[in-house]
Write a protein that holds these residues in place. Sequence first.
Motif, PDB file in Angstrom:
ATOM      1  N   VAL A 104       0.832  -1.205   0.000  1.00  0.00           N
ATOM      2  CA  VAL A 104       0.000   0.000   0.000  1.00  0.00           C
ATOM      3  C   VAL A 104       0.863   1.250   0.000  1.00  0.00           C
ATOM      4  CG1 VAL A 104      -1.846  -1.151   1.293  1.00  0.00           C
ATOM      5  CG2 VAL A 104      -0.110   0.162   2.541  1.00  0.00           C
ATOM      6  N   ARG A 105       0.227   2.351  -0.352  1.00  0.00           N
ATOM      7  CA  ARG A 105       0.768   3.684  -0.134  1.00  0.00           C
ATOM      8  C   ARG A 105      -0.163   4.378   0.855  1.00  0.00           C
ATOM      9  NH1 ARG A 105       5.098   2.701  -2.140  1.00  0.00           N
ATOM     10  NH2 ARG A 105       5.705   3.808  -0.270  1.00  0.00           N
ATOM     11  N   ILE A 106       0.378   5.389   1.533  1.00  0.00           N
ATOM     12  CA  ILE A 106      -0.391   6.109   2.548  1.00  0.00           C
ATOM     13  C   ILE A 106      -0.448   7.586   2.184  1.00  0.00           C
ATOM     14  CG2 ILE A 106      -0.633   6.612   5.011  1.00  0.00           C
ATOM     15  CD1 ILE A 106       1.304   4.248   5.541  1.00  0.00           C
ATOM     16  N   ALA A 107      -1.632   8.156   2.237  1.00  0.00           N
ATOM     17  CA  ALA A 107      -1.813   9.597   2.061  1.00  0.00           C
ATOM     18  C   ALA A 107      -2.605  10.116   3.253  1.00  0.00           C
ATOM     19  CB  ALA A 107      -2.532   9.896   0.750  1.00  0.00           C
ATOM     20  N   LYS A 108      -2.686  11.430   3.374  1.00  0.00           N
ATOM     21  CA  LYS A 108      -3.410  11.993   4.507  1.00  0.00           C
ATOM     22  C   LYS A 108      -3.958  13.368   4.148  1.00  0.00           C
ATOM     23  CE  LYS A 108       1.171  13.144   6.311  1.00  0.00           C
ATOM     24  NZ  LYS A 108       1.891  12.663   5.111  1.00  0.00           N
ATOM     25  N   VAL A 109      -5.015  13.746   4.842  1.00  0.00           N
ATOM     26  CA  VAL A 109      -5.598  15.077   4.696  1.00  0.00           C
ATOM     27  C   VAL A 109      -5.733  15.663   6.089  1.00  0.00           C
ATOM     28  CG1 VAL A 109      -7.629  16.406   4.016  1.00  0.00           C
ATOM     29  CG2 VAL A 109      -6.836  14.507   2.573  1.00  0.00           C
ATOM     30  N   PHE A 110      -5.091  16.806   6.321  1.00  0.00           N
ATOM     31  CA  PHE A 110      -5.211  17.516   7.588  1.00  0.00           C
ATOM     32  C   PHE A 110      -6.422  18.438   7.496  1.00  0.00           C
ATOM     33  CE2 PHE A 110      -0.533  17.086   6.818  1.00  0.00           C
ATOM     34  CZ  PHE A 110      -0.301  16.085   7.755  1.00  0.00           C
ATOM     35  N   THR A 111      -7.197  18.516   8.575  1.00  0.00           N
ATOM     36  CA  THR A 111      -8.406  19.327   8.511  1.00  0.00           C
ATOM     37  C   THR A 111      -8.825  19.838   9.885  1.00  0.00           C
ATOM     38  OG1 THR A 111     -10.723  19.342   7.764  1.00  0.00           O
ATOM     39  CG2 THR A 111      -9.903  17.303   8.744  1.00  0.00           C
ATOM     40  N   ASP A 112      -9.627  20.932   9.861  1.00  0.00           N
ATOM     41  CA  ASP A 112     -10.235  21.449  11.093  1.00  0.00           C
ATOM     42  C   ASP A 112     -11.668  20.955  11.239  1.00  0.00           C
ATOM     43  OD1 ASP A 112     -11.403  22.896   9.035  1.00  0.00           O
ATOM     44  OD2 ASP A 112     -11.309  24.824  10.061  1.00  0.00           O
ATOM     45  N   LEU A 113     -12.114  20.111  10.329  1.00  0.00           N
ATOM     46  CA  LEU A 113     -13.476  19.576  10.384  1.00  0.00           C
ATOM     47  C   LEU A 113     -13.650  18.717  11.636  1.00  0.00           C
ATOM     48  CD1 LEU A 113     -16.092  19.392   8.560  1.00  0.00           C
ATOM     49  CD2 LEU A 113     -15.157  17.221   7.746  1.00  0.00           C
ATOM     50  N   PRO A 114     -14.710  18.916  12.428  1.00  0.00           N
ATOM     51  CA  PRO A 114     -14.933  18.081  13.618  1.00  0.00           C
ATOM     52  C   PRO A 114     -15.204  16.628  13.212  1.00  0.00           C
ATOM     53  CG  PRO A 114     -16.276  20.076  13.701  1.00  0.00           C
ATOM     54  CD  PRO A 114     -15.726  19.993  12.306  1.00  0.00           C
ATOM     55  N   LEU A 115     -14.401  15.717  13.732  1.00  0.00           N
ATOM     56  CA  LEU A 115     -14.517  14.304  13.357  1.00  0.00           C
ATOM     57  C   LEU A 115     -14.254  13.411  14.564  1.00  0.00           C
ATOM     58  CD1 LEU A 115     -12.411  14.455  10.052  1.00  0.00           C
ATOM     59  CD2 LEU A 115     -14.906  14.152  10.181  1.00  0.00           C
ATOM     60  N   LEU A 116     -14.737  12.176  14.480  1.00  0.00           N
ATOM     61  CA  LEU A 116     -14.445  11.181  15.494  1.00  0.00           C
ATOM     62  C   LEU A 116     -13.168  10.439  15.123  1.00  0.00           C
ATOM     63  CD1 LEU A 116     -17.947   9.547  16.178  1.00  0.00           C
ATOM     64  CD2 LEU A 116     -16.674  11.089  17.676  1.00  0.00           C
ATOM     65  N   SER A 117     -12.299  10.234  16.079  1.00  0.00           N
ATOM     66  CA  SER A 117     -11.052   9.517  15.826  1.00  0.00           C
ATOM     67  C   SER A 117     -11.246   8.015  15.989  1.00  0.00           C
ATOM     68  CB  SER A 117      -9.956   9.992  16.781  1.00  0.00           C
ATOM     69  OG  SER A 117      -9.610  11.339  16.519  1.00  0.00           O
ATOM     70  N   ASP A 118     -10.484   7.256  15.221  1.00  0.00           N
ATOM     71  CA  ASP A 118     -10.461   5.804  15.367  1.00  0.00           C
ATOM     72  C   ASP A 118      -9.401   5.408  16.389  1.00  0.00           C
ATOM     73  OD1 ASP A 118     -12.392   4.846  13.224  1.00  0.00           O
ATOM     74  OD2 ASP A 118     -11.087   6.144  12.044  1.00  0.00           O
ATOM     75  N   LYS A 119      -9.349   4.136  16.715  1.00  0.00           N
ATOM     76  CA  LYS A 119      -8.382   3.650  17.696  1.00  0.00           C
ATOM     77  C   LYS A 119      -7.458   2.623  17.065  1.00  0.00           C
ATOM     78  CE  LYS A 119     -11.426   4.380  21.683  1.00  0.00           C
ATOM     79  NZ  LYS A 119     -12.076   3.749  22.867  1.00  0.00           N
ATOM     80  N   PRO A 120      -6.241   2.514  17.578  1.00  0.00           N
ATOM     81  CA  PRO A 120      -5.308   1.512  17.051  1.00  0.00           C
ATOM     82  C   PRO A 120      -5.883   0.097  17.153  1.00  0.00           C
ATOM     83  CG  PRO A 120      -4.169   3.070  18.466  1.00  0.00           C
ATOM     84  CD  PRO A 120      -5.635   3.333  18.638  1.00  0.00           C
ATOM     85  N   VAL A 121      -5.461  -0.759  16.231  1.00  0.00           N
ATOM     86  CA  VAL A 121      -5.918  -2.148  16.216  1.00  0.00           C
ATOM     87  C   VAL A 121      -4.708  -3.078  16.266  1.00  0.00           C
ATOM     88  CG1 VAL A 121      -8.008  -1.617  14.910  1.00  0.00           C
ATOM     89  CG2 VAL A 121      -5.919  -2.254  13.687  1.00  0.00           C
ATOM     90  N   GLU A 122      -4.938  -4.275  16.733  1.00  0.00           N
ATOM     91  CA  GLU A 122      -3.912  -5.309  16.701  1.00  0.00           C
ATOM     92  C   GLU A 122      -4.530  -6.576  16.138  1.00  0.00           C
ATOM     93  OE1 GLU A 122      -1.988  -5.933  20.435  1.00  0.00           O
ATOM     94  OE2 GLU A 122      -1.109  -3.918  20.511  1.00  0.00           O
ATOM     95  N   PHE A 123      -3.818  -7.219  15.208  1.00  0.00           N
ATOM     96  CA  PHE A 123      -4.312  -8.489  14.674  1.00  0.00           C
ATOM     97  C   PHE A 123      -3.186  -9.510  14.518  1.00  0.00           C
ATOM     98  CE2 PHE A 123      -3.600  -5.392  11.348  1.00  0.00           C
ATOM     99  CZ  PHE A 123      -2.946  -6.056  10.330  1.00  0.00           C
ATOM    100  N   GLY A 124      -2.139  -9.347  15.347  1.00  0.00           N
ATOM    101  CA  GLY A 124      -1.106 -10.374  15.440  1.00  0.00           C
ATOM    102  C   GLY A 124       0.149 -10.145  14.629  1.00  0.00           C
ATOM    103  N   VAL A 125       0.333  -8.962  14.051  1.00  0.00           N
ATOM    104  CA  VAL A 125       1.486  -8.718  13.175  1.00  0.00           C
ATOM    105  C   VAL A 125       2.800  -8.827  13.939  1.00  0.00           C
ATOM    106  CG1 VAL A 125       2.666  -6.995  11.778  1.00  0.00           C
ATOM    107  CG2 VAL A 125       0.208  -7.349  11.507  1.00  0.00           C
ATOM    108  N   LYS A 126       2.883  -8.196  15.096  1.00  0.00           N
ATOM    109  CA  LYS A 126       4.141  -8.220  15.862  1.00  0.00           C
ATOM    110  C   LYS A 126       4.536  -9.653  16.190  1.00  0.00           C
ATOM    111  CE  LYS A 126       6.472  -6.226  19.899  1.00  0.00           C
ATOM    112  NZ  LYS A 126       6.954  -7.502  20.481  1.00  0.00           N
TER     113      LYS A 126
END
Length: 384
Positions: free
Chosen positions: A250-272
């Motif tokens: 994958v590639r990763i992009a991002k958009v910075f904003t002042d729009l009020p939004l709900l944040s997500d939380k980190p996930v773990e699925f066994g990679v480490k």
Amino acid sequence: MPDSKKYLDKKYKITPDFKRFNQKNDIFNRSMWDDTVNPKHFFKSYDITNYAPKKSKGFDHWDFALRNASWHLTDVVGEMKFEEEGRVEGFTDYYSIHTQGPPTKVDLPSIEETTRRIKKVASIVGAGMVGICPIEERWVYSHNYSRKDQANPTLDLPATMRHAIVLILPMDYDLSKTIPSALGGTTTGLGYTNSLSAANALAQFITNLGYEAIASLNDTALNIPMAISAGLGEYGRNGLLITPKYGPNVRIAKVFTDLPLLSDKPVEFGVKEFCETCRKCSDACPVKAIAADAPQASPPNFSSLQHITKWTVNAEKCFKFWVGMNSDCSICIRVCPYNKDYSKWWNRLGIRLANSPLRSLLLWLDGKLGFGKRHAAKWWWEKK
């Protein structure tokens, strides 16, 4: 304190001595000012008039022509303001191609509905996955860097920007099988082109609503910790984000904003846990740039973060190999057992094995069934 900050502090043992990264020290930027990092003809080869075909399969005129075409829009748009302002948008500077929004802001529904709509739009403009996290200043570069005049001014993201909308853009699975090759570099170029389109379309949408938005690729802030904070994947031995939907391809992009939004939380699925068992990327790396041992607090050189305990790729060794090929490598993506076509049910079953106590069985099956094996460029060109 955001939940993601506590999580990252504990997961990666980030010490109080941790400092923001100076963009000047990125290995690609170092090649512009540091005599110990010689890019030779690497960057020039992305101009087709300067390409140098090789006898090795995957490096002929057809292969370079496609790879360079895949980068065309990203390069042209990214360097539109280089001569006048020294900007390389998407790599050292965020994008500034948006048109102005309306004088009034749209009436927003609930924060939950606003977040749902933003994620739906992110999906329709091309993101395969999308997550949201609060902007932590420590992941924002301490200084900007100009490849034109070597200026290295302090970088400050506008204080009004509160959230990062992180986008995951899947790369082409079949092309990744031909890595390392100029042809295989096409999957990277297309990944960036799709990132350019998705991030700027989403930023323009938010701007059209009357809010502030800045589209960004590799510039301005570190992508991987933001993606982890946004619940989009885990960190792997190969120094890449491993996503549950596309693996590391994958590639990763991002958009910075002042729009009020709900944040997500980190996930773990066994990679480490899986990476602690698996050594496929470190074994396959031709220059041994990927650590085969446990995560370390001290990086191999100053092109990586300090005072954080993680697996760190030796950027100097890695880039030197790229320079020798005149193309990016990504063998570590090709051989990763998480690099699969998850539209197939058996691969979805495989990731469940990888993330369970049966991960050793999956690792054995991965090798037995030939996953991660390099395919010839001819295979891709002739495949219907």
